[in-house]
Design a protein around this motif. Structure first.
Motif, short mmCIF file in Angstrom:
data_model
loop_
_atom_site.label_atom_id
_atom_site.label_comp_id
_atom_site.label_asym_id
_atom_site.label_seq_id
_atom_site.Cartn_x
_atom_site.Cartn_y
_atom_site.Cartn_z
N ASN A 35 -3.52 -1.12 0.62
CA ASN A 35 -4.57 -1.54 1.53
C ASN A 35 -4.04 -2.65 2.43
O ASN A 35 -3.26 -3.50 1.98
CB ASN A 35 -5.80 -2.04 0.77
CG ASN A 35 -6.63 -0.90 0.21
OD1 ASN A 35 -6.64 0.19 0.75
ND2 ASN A 35 -7.32 -1.16 -0.88
N ASP A 62 -8.52 2.90 -5.00
CA ASP A 62 -7.49 2.95 -6.04
C ASP A 62 -6.14 2.40 -5.60
O ASP A 62 -5.13 2.63 -6.27
CB ASP A 62 -7.34 4.38 -6.57
CG ASP A 62 -6.91 5.38 -5.51
OD1 ASP A 62 -7.01 5.07 -4.31
OD2 ASP A 62 -6.46 6.48 -5.89
N SER A 64 -3.29 -0.24 -5.47
CA SER A 64 -2.93 -1.30 -6.41
C SER A 64 -2.55 -2.61 -5.71
O SER A 64 -2.41 -3.63 -6.38
CB SER A 64 -1.77 -0.84 -7.29
OG SER A 64 -0.63 -0.58 -6.48
N THR A 65 -2.40 -2.56 -4.39
CA THR A 65 -1.94 -3.74 -3.65
C THR A 65 -2.71 -3.86 -2.34
O THR A 65 -3.03 -2.85 -1.72
CB THR A 65 -0.43 -3.65 -3.37
OG1 THR A 65 0.25 -3.39 -4.59
CG2 THR A 65 0.11 -4.91 -2.76
N LYS A 66 -2.97 -5.11 -1.94
CA LYS A 66 -3.60 -5.37 -0.66
C LYS A 66 -2.82 -6.44 0.09
O LYS A 66 -2.50 -7.48 -0.47
CB LYS A 66 -5.05 -5.83 -0.84
CG LYS A 66 -5.76 -6.12 0.49
CD LYS A 66 -7.22 -6.45 0.28
CE LYS A 66 -7.42 -7.92 0.35
NZ LYS A 66 -8.83 -8.33 0.25
N GLU A 98 -2.01 -9.32 -2.60
CA GLU A 98 -2.81 -9.32 -3.82
C GLU A 98 -2.48 -8.05 -4.60
O GLU A 98 -2.39 -6.98 -4.01
CB GLU A 98 -4.30 -9.31 -3.49
CG GLU A 98 -4.79 -10.53 -2.75
CD GLU A 98 -6.24 -10.40 -2.34
OE1 GLU A 98 -7.06 -9.93 -3.16
OE2 GLU A 98 -6.54 -10.73 -1.18
N GLY A 99 -2.30 -8.20 -5.91
CA GLY A 99 -2.06 -7.03 -6.74
C GLY A 99 -0.60 -6.85 -7.08
O GLY A 99 0.14 -7.82 -7.26
N ASP A 100 -0.17 -5.62 -7.13
CA ASP A 100 1.14 -5.22 -7.62
C ASP A 100 2.24 -5.49 -6.58
O ASP A 100 2.39 -4.75 -5.61
CB ASP A 100 1.10 -3.73 -7.98
CG ASP A 100 2.37 -3.25 -8.65
OD1 ASP A 100 3.32 -4.05 -8.84
OD2 ASP A 100 2.42 -2.06 -8.99
#
Length: 130
Positions: A35, A62, A64-66, A98-100
């Motif tokens: 995202n 779904d 995993s990263t933004k 943010e995220g992975d």
């Protein structure tokens, strides 16, 4: 020329993609769902996602990263293809992740686009007003 990330820009990009036909996607990013929120766009915040190497409007539930990225950096990175500008913006904290974080490494491992992918990128750049 439509402005980068405007409704008309996304519509024109879809037409160019359809004309280009099947373009090989590097294995490293085939399954990546990312995202992207672009701040500071003249029309306000823009939300998009990358899936299988293509940018499309809206966010995925779904992913995993933004990434949150300022509009001028998005133009340099995505339109002008200046990956160094993206790295500098990330290192200076202008790009928020943010995220992975592994997704970012996967994207770097994709390498340069195929000749067909580069031709499509060139056509998109030619119709894009930053």
């Amino acid at each position: 020329m439509p402005q980068f990330l405007s409704e008309s820009w996304f519509a024109e990009v879809e037409k160019l993609r359809a004309e280009a036909g099947e373009i090989p996607v590097p294995d490293a990013i085939k399954n990546v769902k990312l995202n992207v929120v672009v701040t500071g766009h003249p029309e306000g915040e823009k939300q998009m996602h990358m899936e299988a190497g293509e940018f499309k409007q809206g966010l995925l539930d779904d992913a995993s990263t933004k990434l949150t990225i300022p509009f001028p950096v998005a133009v340099k990175t995505f339109v002008e293809g200046d990956q160094q500008a993206g790295m500098q913006a990330f290192m200076s904290g202008q790009i928020k992740v943010e995220g992975d974080m592994a997704v970012m490494m996967q994207m770097q491992g994709a390498g340069p686009p195929s000749p067909e992918g580069q031709a499509l990128q060139d056509r998109i750049k030619a119709i894009t007003e930053a």
